[in-house]
Motif scaffolding. Structure first.
Motif, short mmCIF file in Angstrom:
data_model
loop_
_atom_site.label_atom_id
_atom_site.label_comp_id
_atom_site.label_asym_id
_atom_site.label_seq_id
_atom_site.Cartn_x
_atom_site.Cartn_y
_atom_site.Cartn_z
N THR A 141 -13.91 2.00 -1.15
CA THR A 141 -14.43 3.10 -2.06
C THR A 141 -12.85 3.81 -2.30
O THR A 141 -11.84 3.85 -1.64
CB THR A 141 -15.25 4.29 -1.70
OG1 THR A 141 -14.85 4.89 -0.34
CG2 THR A 141 -16.60 3.53 -1.00
N MET A 142 -12.89 4.80 -3.30
CA MET A 142 -11.60 5.60 -3.78
C MET A 142 -11.35 6.52 -2.76
O MET A 142 -10.36 6.62 -2.24
CB MET A 142 -11.92 6.17 -5.04
CG MET A 142 -11.07 5.93 -6.30
SD MET A 142 -9.75 4.83 -6.19
CE MET A 142 -8.66 5.79 -6.12
N ALA A 143 -12.57 7.05 -2.02
CA ALA A 143 -12.45 7.92 -0.85
C ALA A 143 -11.56 7.50 0.29
O ALA A 143 -10.69 8.07 1.09
CB ALA A 143 -13.77 8.73 -0.60
N GLU A 144 -11.89 6.29 0.47
CA GLU A 144 -11.32 5.41 1.68
C GLU A 144 -9.93 5.19 1.41
O GLU A 144 -9.14 5.32 2.36
CB GLU A 144 -11.98 4.13 2.06
CG GLU A 144 -13.25 4.49 2.60
CD GLU A 144 -14.29 3.16 2.79
OE1 GLU A 144 -14.67 2.73 3.94
OE2 GLU A 144 -14.30 2.36 1.46
N LYS A 158 -7.79 6.80 -0.78
CA LYS A 158 -7.10 7.89 -0.68
C LYS A 158 -6.83 8.42 0.70
O LYS A 158 -5.70 8.86 1.08
CB LYS A 158 -7.80 9.12 -1.43
CG LYS A 158 -7.82 8.79 -2.76
CD LYS A 158 -8.55 10.01 -3.76
CE LYS A 158 -8.51 9.54 -5.23
NZ LYS A 158 -8.86 10.94 -5.74
N ALA A 159 -7.82 8.32 1.49
CA ALA A 159 -7.68 8.63 3.19
C ALA A 159 -6.59 7.82 3.72
O ALA A 159 -6.07 8.40 4.53
CB ALA A 159 -9.16 8.88 3.76
N THR A 219 0.86 -1.18 0.04
CA THR A 219 -0.08 -0.02 0.07
C THR A 219 0.88 1.23 0.04
O THR A 219 0.57 2.38 -0.56
CB THR A 219 -1.08 0.11 1.14
OG1 THR A 219 -0.36 -0.15 2.61
CG2 THR A 219 -2.03 -1.05 1.22
N ASP A 220 2.16 1.00 0.29
CA ASP A 220 3.12 2.19 0.30
C ASP A 220 3.46 2.58 -1.27
O ASP A 220 3.78 3.91 -1.38
CB ASP A 220 4.35 1.73 1.15
CG ASP A 220 5.04 0.64 0.28
OD1 ASP A 220 4.38 -0.28 -0.07
OD2 ASP A 220 6.62 0.94 0.21
N VAL A 221 3.30 1.68 -2.17
CA VAL A 221 3.62 2.34 -3.46
C VAL A 221 2.39 3.06 -3.98
O VAL A 221 1.37 2.53 -3.86
CB VAL A 221 3.86 0.84 -4.14
CG1 VAL A 221 4.09 1.26 -5.77
CG2 VAL A 221 4.86 0.03 -3.62
N GLN A 222 2.79 4.09 -4.62
CA GLN A 222 1.62 5.16 -4.89
C GLN A 222 1.22 4.75 -6.44
O GLN A 222 2.10 4.39 -7.25
CB GLN A 222 1.93 6.68 -4.76
CG GLN A 222 2.44 7.27 -3.41
CD GLN A 222 1.30 6.93 -2.43
OE1 GLN A 222 0.21 7.69 -2.84
NE2 GLN A 222 1.15 6.22 -1.50
#
Length: 104
Positions: A72-75, A77-78, A26-29
């Motif tokens: 969700t994408m919002a989750e 991103k947060a 999850t660290d890889v953007q």
């Protein structure tokens, strides 16, 4: 190798790639993935959505992302997304056009 075995192996490899990107790294953007490899998690979720649509399964972009991300994408991103500097953003604009096509 028969077709069914090949399909099962491909599906297993896809699930492992998804787990690796969504749990282990999850660290890889996404922006780094796109800039280096020409695809990212969003691309994978879009390909998932397109495959569903090709089979007559109605799925929106947001539904495809939620199916791939498991949230969700919002989750996402947060929880995991960090700010990208201007240099990464400029590189991304070029990578996006080369690998996905012009926006719009």
């Amino acid at each position: 190798m028969d077709d069914q075995t090949r399909i099962e192996l491909e599906a297993a490899a896809f699930r492992r790639l998804r787990r690796h990107l969504m749990e282990d790294r999850t660290d890889v953007q996404n922006i780094d993935m796109m800039n280096l490899a020409g695809f990212c998690r969003n691309c994978l979720s879009r390909w998932y959505q397109e495959a569903a649509n090709e089979r007559g399964i109605e799925m929106t972009k947001d539904e495809g992302r939620e199916a791939f991300y498991g949230m969700t994408m919002a989750e996402w991103k947060a929880n995991y997304q960090t700010d990208a500097g201007s240099e990464k953003q400029e590189t991304f604009k070029k990578a996006f056009v080369e690998n996905v096509g012009p926006k719009g």
